[in-house]
Design an enzyme around this catalytic site. Structure first.
Site, PDB file in Angstrom:
ATOM      1  CE  LYS A 165      35.357 -32.409   7.143  1.00  0.00           C
ATOM      2  NZ  LYS A 165      35.818 -33.305   6.367  1.00  0.00           N
ATOM      3  CG  HIS A 284      37.458 -42.371  10.392  1.00  0.00           C
ATOM      4  ND1 HIS A 284      37.778 -43.152   9.508  1.00  0.00           N
ATOM      5  CD2 HIS A 284      36.588 -40.982  10.128  1.00  0.00           C
ATOM      6  CE1 HIS A 284      37.110 -41.815   8.423  1.00  0.00           C
ATOM      7  NE2 HIS A 284      36.823 -40.923   8.841  1.00  0.00           N
TER       8      HIS A 284
END
Length: 465
Positions: A165, A284
Site C-alpha cells: 500500500k 484475487h
C-alpha cells in the site's frame, strides 16, 4: 406422433421428482424465489429448462433429438426454513450438456439466461456437485499445496503475505523498495493489489524488474525463498500472457490474476501456462461480492471457489472470519475445505449441499486478507490451520517503525502461535496471552500490539445459512 405446437407448463417436462441422480450428473442447488402465483414446482422446472434444453414454447426441432437424454431435471424441492416463499430447487444436468474442461461453458449454461427469467423474483446458485467424470477433464491448480511447499521449502506453518500500500500511485522503484523491506523482515510473499496492472505512474515491466530485484536481494539476505505476486491481469489475453512470460524470464516464483474480472477463459489459459513453466498462480477474487453478497440472488462464493479450483489457481482469497470483509465462520470453513481437501462430505450446517470428490485434483491455498493484524494471529492460525496464506497489508505497512519491523512483528506472532498450538495450548482462549508473551521478546511485536489493540470491525455478517 404429430408435432403439437403451443406453450405448455415447464413442470410437465422438467419436474421429475422420481428421478434417480446419476454419478455423472452435474447437480445444482438453487435458492428460488418465485413471483407471486407461480408454484414452486413450475419455478424449479423453469430453472431446469432454461438452463438446459428448454425454451418458452414447443418447437418442431424437439422431435429431432432425445429430450430425455439431454434435458435438465428438477428432481427435488424443499422450502427454506424461516423464509416465506423461498425454496431450494435441486437440478440434475446430464454430463453431455457441457464442454470438457471449460468452466466458461459450464457457467454459461447453468447461470446464463435463467437469472433474468420473469417467473422468478430472485435466483441464487448455492452449490454445485461436480462429478468425477467432469472434474477429470480439468487440469485444475497449476501446482497445488504440496508442490508449492516443496518449491518454497516451507512446512508446518501458514505462509505470510502483505499487499503493498498505497495500492496506487507509487513509482516502480519505491514500490520495489517497499517489497524488499517486507520480505527481508520475514514475510514469505508480498502482493500487487488487484487493480495494480500497468498504469501511467507505474508500467508493468518496470514494476516486474524492481520487484524481482527486491526478491533476489531479500533471498540472499535471509536464506529463505521469497516471492511477490506479480499481477499479470491485462486488457487482452495476449498482453496477460506476455506479462507472465516476462515474469518467468525473470525467474520469479509466482504471478497473479484477477479471475472474475479477467474471466475464466483467460484464467484457465494462464493456469495452463503456469503449470508448464513452473510458476505458482495467486488468484484475487475482485468483483466476487457483486455476484455473491446478496442472500437471495446471484452465486454463492463456494461455487465460485469450486470453479476456480477447476479453472486453476494455487492461492485464492477466501475471507478472514475476523477482519474487515464478509465471512461467517462455518460457511467460510466450508468453502475453505472445498478448496483444500480431496473429498468433502455433505454438511448443510456449513452450507455444503452435496458431497464433493475432487479425484486428486490439486488443492488451493485459501488466503485470509483484509483488515487483519497481529492480535488476530491466534484466531487465524486456529481457523485456517497450516495450509493457508495470511495476508497483512495495513497490518504490516502500518507499523509505527516501518515495513521491515512490521514484517518482523507478524512473523514473530505467527511463530509464537504455531509453537503454542504445537505445545497443546488453546489458541482461542489464550490467544492474547500468547501474543503478549511473545511481545516481551520482540520490540517490533510489542510496538504493533500497542498500536492496534483496540481495533475491531464488528458488524453482523450478511452471509448466514
Amino acid at each position: 406422433v404429430g408435432f403439437k405446437a403451443g406453450v405448455k407448463d415447464y413442470k410437465l417436462t422438467y419436474y421429475t421428482p422420481n428421478y434417480e441422480t446419476k454419478d455423472t450428473d452435474i447437480l445444482a442447488a438453487f435458492r428460488v424465489t418465485p413471483q407471486p402465483g407461480v408454484p414452486p414446482e413450475e419455478a424449479g422446472a423453469a430453472v431446469a429448462a432454461e438452463s438446459s434444453t428448454g425454451t418458452w414454447t414447443t418447437v418442431w426441432t424437439d422431435g429431432l433429438t432425445s429430450l430425455d437424454r439431454y434435458k435438465g431435471r428438477c428432481y427435488h424441492i424443499e422450502p427454506v426454513p424461516g423464509d416465506e416463499n423461498q425454496y431450494i430447487a435441486y437440478v440434475a444436468y446430464p454430463l453431455d450438456l457441457f464442454e470438457e474442461g471449460s468452466v466458461t461453458n459450464m457457467f454459461t449454461s447453468i447461470v446464463g439466461n435463467v437469472f433474468g427469467f420473469k417467473a422468478l423474483r430472485a435466483l441464487r446458485l448455492e452449490d454445485l456437485r461436480i462429478p468425477a467424470a467432469y472434474a477429470k477433464t480439468f487440469q485444475g491448480p497449476p501446482h497445488g499445496i504440496q508442490v508449492e511447499r516443496d518449491k518454497l521449502n516451507k512446512y508446518g506453518r501458514p505462509l505470510l503475505g502483505c499487499t503493498i500500500k498505497p495500492k496506487l500511485g507509487l513509482s516502480a522503484k519505491n514500490y520495489g523498495r517497499a517489497v524488499y523491506e517486507c520480505l527481508r523482515g520475514g514475510l514469505d510473499f508480498t502482493k500487487d493489489d488487484e487493480n495494480v496492472n500497468s498504469q501511467p505512474f507505474m508500467r508493468w515491466r518496470d514494476r516486474f524488474l524492481f520487484c524481482a530485484e527486491a526478491i533476489y536481494k531479500a533471498q540472499a539476505e535471509t536464506g529463505e525463498i521469497k516471492g511477490h505476486y506479480l499481477n499479470a491481469t491485462a486488457g487482452t489475453c495476449e498482453e496477460m500472457m506476455k506479462r507472465a512470460v516476462f515474469a518467468r524470464e525473470l525467474g520469479v516464483p509466482i504471478v497473479m490474476h484477477d479471475y472474475l474480472t479477467g474471466g475464466f477463459t483467460a484464467n484457465t489459459s494462464l493456469a495452463e501456462y503456469c503449470r508448464d513453466n513452473g510458476l505458482l498462480l495467486h488468484i484475487h477474487r475482485a468483483m466476487h461480492a457483486v455476484i455473491d453478497r446478496q442472500k437471495n440472488h446471484g452465486i454463492h462464493f463456494r461455487v465460485l471457489a469450486k470453479a476456480l479450483r477447476m479453472s486453476g489457481g494455487d492461492h485464492i482469497h477466501a475471507g478472514t472470519v475476523v477482519g474487515k470483509l464478509e465471512g461467517e465462520r462455518e460457511i467460510t470453513l466450508g468453502f475453505v475445505d472445498l478448496l483444500r481437501d480431496d473429498y468433502i462430505e455433505k454438511d448443510r450446517g456449513r452450507g455444503i449441499y452435496f458431497s464433493q470428490d475432487w479425484v486428486s485434483l490439486p488443492g488451493v491455498l485459501p488466503v485470509a486478507s483484509g483488515g487483519i493484524h497481529v492480535w488476530h494471529m491466534p484466531a487465524l492460525t486456529e481457523i485456517f490451520g497450516d495450509d493457508s496464506v495470511l495476508q497483512f497489508g495495513g497490518g504490516t505497512l502500518g507499523h509505527p517503525w516501518g515495513n521491515a519491523p512490521g514484517a518482523v512483528a507478524n512473523r514473530v506472532a505467527l511463530e509464537a502461535c504455531v509453537q503454542a498450538r504445537n505445545e497443546g495450548r488453546d489458541l482461542a482462549r489464550e490467544g492474547n496471552e500468547i501474543i503478549r508473551e511473545a511481545g516481551q521478546w520482540s520490540n517490533e511485536l510489542s510496538a504493533a500490539c500497542a498500536i492496534w489493540k483496540e481495533i475491531k470491525f464488528e458488524f453482523p455478517a450478511m452471509d448466514t445459512l
